[in-house]
Design an enzyme around this catalytic site. Structure first.
Site, short mmCIF file in Angstrom:
data_model
loop_
_atom_site.label_atom_id
_atom_site.label_comp_id
_atom_site.label_asym_id
_atom_site.label_seq_id
_atom_site.Cartn_x
_atom_site.Cartn_y
_atom_site.Cartn_z
N SER A 187 37.19 9.57 58.17
CA SER A 187 36.07 9.03 57.38
C SER A 187 35.05 9.26 58.17
CB SER A 187 36.21 7.90 56.51
OG SER A 187 35.48 8.12 55.89
N ASP B 28 37.65 11.22 50.58
CA ASP B 28 37.45 10.02 51.93
C ASP B 28 39.08 10.24 52.41
OD1 ASP B 28 38.45 8.77 54.12
OD2 ASP B 28 36.07 7.25 53.03
#
Length: 345
Positions: free
Chosen positions: A59, A190
């Site tokens: 991320s 993500d």
């Protein structure tokens, strides 16, 4: 070397030390990570990029990893990431519950994130990286893991063509906050949903794909602020309204702590070092963290990390990395290497 071997720079001998930098996800809070790395470089007069053989990031940590691979110094990343947070997470959009339309749409604008990333990563593709990188995501279409990798093994022949910006958009596409990213035909979100702490993923890559023995691996894992959480009894009863404000931080924290425990078990506590700043809960969130506060926390944490880095990670200079396929950092005549199935792809 037993098992999978690697590119020419590591192929001739088993490394006695292989250092990994693993960067957690954390949205706006990852500015702490960038500040911490910049402070280390300043205090110890070192190059973070040159100190590690493999960099893994999830991320927001993936964005920092990609920037390091693109050749940016941590101090440069601090400046870019500060601007990114301001442009991508405007305070006007945080009270999403007051806008019924956003109950069925992302809170933040993915175009703003892409524009910010374009300003940092430009037109570089993953094969242009000057470091070995692994960046996790999650494929919502097939319901399985998706890991972007630089071409550091002869088996890895596809990802090098993918723009770094696309990789960053995928690993940072946090549910609720951003829409899924469409990359190379995949619908990706993500990587923090399964590997917010990428330490174990990086250790696995070093052993299974690069043939590095566990005894040679050292990991520096940097978090994005460890917030002391309170679990009120009302959460024990379940329910959407009870858990709505707590579930994201719980999942990310649990993923990071789980990765920490497994990594310590694999390579030992002395070879795995995690650094974070512990603060009271609810001070910061994925989309709201005061830049000045994060800089101060990083300044404090770096005082503790500097002597540990000197003891555990200094004195090692990563061997030069040459991409085995495509990109500007490519060996046009790579030494052939043995292959083993890549169970993580």
């Amino acid at each position: 070397m037993k098992g999978a071997t690697v590119e020419a720079s590591l192929e001739d001998q088993t490394p006695t030390r292989f250092q990994i930098l693993a960067l957690d996800g954390g949205g706006a809070k990852a500015l702490f990570t960038a500040h911490l790395l910049a402070r280390l470089e300043q205090d110890l007069d070192i190059s973070i990029r040159d100190s590690f053989d493999l960099i893994a990031g999830t991320s927001a940590g993936g964005i920092i990893a990609l920037a390091l691979g693109a050749g940016l110094r941590p101090s440069e990343i601090v400046n870019h990431y500060t601007e990114l947070v301001q442009s991508v997470f405007p305070s006007s959009r945080r009270r999403w519950w007051r806008r019924p339309s956003q109950l069925t749409s992302p809170i933040y604008n993915a175009d703003a994130l892409r524009t910010a990333l374009d300003g940092v990563l430009g037109e570089r593709v993953l094969g242009d990286s000057t470091k070995r990188l692994i960046v996790p995501s999650w494929d919502v279409q097939k319901g399985g893991i998706h890991i972007f990798k630089t071409p550091h093994h002869s088996r890895l022949k596809r990802d090098w063509r993918i723009p770094m910006v696309d990789v960053a958009m995928a690993t940072a596409a946090a549910p609720i906050y951003f829409p899924a990213a469409r990359v190379d035909g995949h619908r990706l979100i993500d990587g923090g949903v399964w590997a917010n702490n990428p330490s174990v993923l990086a250790i696995t890559e070093a052993v299974s794909m690069l043939g590095v023995p566990l005894s040679a691996i050292r990991v520096l894992n940097v978090g994005t602020i460890d917030q002391l959480t309170n679990h009120p009894k009302r959460l024990d009863n379940g329910g959407v309204l009870n858990w709505a404000s707590s579930i994201t931080s719980l999942v990310l924290t649990a993923s990071s702590r789980g990765g920490e425990g497994i990594a310590e078990h694999l390579i030992g506590k002395t070879n795995y070092r995690r650094f974070d700043a512990r603060v009271p809960g609810s001070l910061y969130s994925l989309d709201a963290a005061d830049p000045a506060d994060l800089a101060g926390l990083a300044a404090s944490a770096s005082r503790d990390l500097s002597p540990v880095f000197t003891e555990c990670f200094s004195g090692h200079e990563a061997a030069p990395y040459t991409s085995l396929a495509g990109g500007k950092n490519t060996d046009t005549n790579p030494t052939p290497s043995l292959e083993t199935p890549d169970a993580t792809r």
